[in-house]
Enzyme design. Structure first.
Site, PDB file in Angstrom:
ATOM      1  N   ASN A 127       1.018  -1.265  -0.171  1.00 33.93           N
ATOM      2  CA  ASN A 127      -0.027   0.043   0.117  1.00 33.93           C
ATOM      3  C   ASN A 127       0.751   1.268  -0.095  1.00 33.93           C
ATOM      4  O   ASN A 127       1.524   1.607   1.038  1.00 33.93           O
ATOM      5  CB  ASN A 127      -0.925  -0.078   1.236  1.00 33.93           C
ATOM      6  CG  ASN A 127      -1.673   1.120   1.449  1.00 33.93           C
ATOM      7  OD1 ASN A 127      -1.702   2.160   0.422  1.00 33.93           O
ATOM      8  ND2 ASN A 127      -2.286   1.503   2.704  1.00 33.93           N
ATOM      9  N   LYS A 158       0.136   4.095  -0.249  1.00 37.65           N
ATOM     10  CA  LYS A 158      -0.772   5.384   0.477  1.00 37.65           C
ATOM     11  C   LYS A 158      -0.384   6.608  -0.335  1.00 37.65           C
ATOM     12  O   LYS A 158      -0.592   6.521  -1.602  1.00 37.65           O
ATOM     13  CB  LYS A 158      -0.143   5.519   1.947  1.00 37.65           C
ATOM     14  CG  LYS A 158      -0.120   4.121   2.715  1.00 37.65           C
ATOM     15  CD  LYS A 158       0.161   4.459   4.345  1.00 37.65           C
ATOM     16  CE  LYS A 158      -0.049   2.947   4.795  1.00 37.65           C
ATOM     17  NZ  LYS A 158      -0.199   3.102   6.303  1.00 37.65           N
ATOM     18  N   HIS A 200      -9.569   0.808   4.708  1.00 40.97           N
ATOM     19  CA  HIS A 200      -8.289   1.060   5.529  1.00 40.97           C
ATOM     20  C   HIS A 200      -8.310   2.110   6.705  1.00 40.97           C
ATOM     21  O   HIS A 200      -9.020   2.994   6.672  1.00 40.97           O
ATOM     22  CB  HIS A 200      -7.181   1.722   4.542  1.00 40.97           C
ATOM     23  CG  HIS A 200      -5.936   1.545   4.926  1.00 40.97           C
ATOM     24  ND1 HIS A 200      -5.455   2.768   5.920  1.00 40.97           N
ATOM     25  CD2 HIS A 200      -4.830   0.704   4.955  1.00 40.97           C
ATOM     26  CE1 HIS A 200      -4.161   2.253   6.249  1.00 40.97           C
ATOM     27  NE2 HIS A 200      -3.806   1.172   5.844  1.00 40.97           N
ATOM     28  N   GLU A 238      -6.738   4.452   8.079  1.00 39.11           N
ATOM     29  CA  GLU A 238      -6.458   5.897   7.642  1.00 39.11           C
ATOM     30  C   GLU A 238      -7.811   6.424   6.971  1.00 39.11           C
ATOM     31  O   GLU A 238      -8.239   7.531   7.286  1.00 39.11           O
ATOM     32  CB  GLU A 238      -5.415   6.227   6.760  1.00 39.11           C
ATOM     33  CG  GLU A 238      -4.036   5.947   7.470  1.00 39.11           C
ATOM     34  CD  GLU A 238      -2.957   5.310   6.751  1.00 39.11           C
ATOM     35  OE1 GLU A 238      -3.067   5.278   5.614  1.00 39.11           O
ATOM     36  OE2 GLU A 238      -1.932   4.676   7.667  1.00 39.11           O
ATOM     37  N   GLU A 275      -5.346  -5.224  10.373  1.00 41.25           N
ATOM     38  CA  GLU A 275      -4.311  -4.342  10.747  1.00 41.25           C
ATOM     39  C   GLU A 275      -4.715  -3.556  11.698  1.00 41.25           C
ATOM     40  O   GLU A 275      -5.265  -2.696  12.247  1.00 41.25           O
ATOM     41  CB  GLU A 275      -4.210  -3.181   9.418  1.00 41.25           C
ATOM     42  CG  GLU A 275      -3.844  -3.805   7.845  1.00 41.25           C
ATOM     43  CD  GLU A 275      -3.211  -2.793   7.393  1.00 41.25           C
ATOM     44  OE1 GLU A 275      -2.207  -2.675   6.831  1.00 41.25           O
ATOM     45  OE2 GLU A 275      -4.221  -1.762   6.721  1.00 41.25           O
ATOM     46  N   GLY A 293       2.271   2.280  10.840  1.00 34.40           N
ATOM     47  CA  GLY A 293       3.257   3.081  10.809  1.00 34.40           C
ATOM     48  C   GLY A 293       3.822   3.683  12.238  1.00 34.40           C
ATOM     49  O   GLY A 293       4.567   4.772  12.496  1.00 34.40           O
ATOM     50  N   SER A 299       3.383  -2.416  10.361  1.00 30.02           N
ATOM     51  CA  SER A 299       5.157  -1.978  10.781  1.00 30.02           C
ATOM     52  C   SER A 299       5.856  -3.384  10.145  1.00 30.02           C
ATOM     53  O   SER A 299       6.620  -3.684  10.895  1.00 30.02           O
ATOM     54  CB  SER A 299       5.151  -1.836  12.191  1.00 30.02           C
ATOM     55  OG  SER A 299       4.855  -0.679  12.364  1.00 30.02           O
TER      56      SER A 299
END
Ligand code: 13P
Length: 246
Positions: free
Chosen positions: A7, A9, A93, A95, A164, A170, A206
């Site tokens: 991904n 992003k 996702h 985010e 996730e 991250g 991560s």
């Protein structure tokens, strides 16, 4: 076969995305050992899809709108991504949920839109740090799965799930592999309520070349969804090579 999905992003602009896919294609990864997909920005996606056509890399969208066409400024539909050669779309996702306020209902509509247009939705779920501290991991995951999949008709299509944990994305604080394996086993059992077929479940949060084998070596973990480490040629190549060697 294990999966490695990258991904990208909003890390890479148009030129950087094209340089990265072309670099990856030079590596000639073994598609019998590893199932590969990248998720570029919408801007770069058409070009990346053309470069990756008939190669070991599939391409996916990072987000879709559920209405096929119309007055939806700034949106791009599942149908439109499918038309330009995408195979997958990330849906829900973390985010999108936490920065852009996407709800479980939005996620459901996006999953349905993907299935209608032959895109495989990669449905992202995961508990927050607050959920974890409150002992609500299973509650959160069950609820996200139910909202996404209850009474969903696959009609010959396919879905992928990505676990996730929000606190692992991250942060460099990856979920420890044994716990991830337990959560995946739990998810696979839950998914049996909704689907006859075995559903692919990826771990994300991560993941890097140094820890990827500790996840993909475990039976219930079908592959990984990688953010930061997928956005550079050296780190992504090293990571994929590690999975090929499993
Ligand atoms: P990181 O690998 O950067 O933690 O991101 C994970 C992710 O969000 C993949 O979708």
């Amino acid at each position: 076969m294990k999966y490695v999905f990258g991904n990208w992003k909003m890390y890479l602009d148009f030129d950087e995305s094209n340089i990265l896919i072309n670099g990856l294609l030079q590596e000639k990864f073994d598609s019998e050992k590893v199932g590969l997909a990248v998720f570029p920005s919408t801007l770069a996606l058409r070009e990346v899809t053309m470069s990756a056509k008939d190669t070991e890399f599939a391409v996916g969208a990072q987000n879709v709108a559920w209405v096929p066409k119309g007055a939806y400024t700034g949106a791009v539909s599942a149908q439109m991504f499918s038309d330009v050669g995408c195979h997958y779309a990330l849906v829900g996702h973390s985010e999108r949920r936490h920065v852009f306020g996407e709800t479980n209902d939005d996620v459901r509509k996006k999953i349905e839109a993907c299935l209608e247009t032959n895109l495989i939705p990669v449905v992202c779920i995961g508990e927050t740090e607050d959920d974890l501290e409150a002992g609500k991991r299973e509650y959160r995951l069950k609820k996200q799965l139910m909202k996404a999949f209850e009474n969903l008709e696959l009609n010959g299509g396919k879905v992928v799930v990505a676990y996730e944990p929000v606190w692992a994305i991250g942060t460099g604080k990856a979920c420890d592999p044994a716990t991830a394996q337990e959560v995946h086993a739990f998810l696979k059992t839950e998914l049996k309520q909704y689907f006859d077929a075995d559903i692919t479940v990826l771990y994300g949060g991560s993941v890097k070349a140094e820890n990827v084998v500790s996840y993909v070596a475990l039976g219930a973990i079908d592959g990984v969804l990688v953010g930061g480490a997928s956005a550079r040629l050296d780190s992504f190549t090293e990571l994929i090579r590690a999975v090929e060697g499993v």
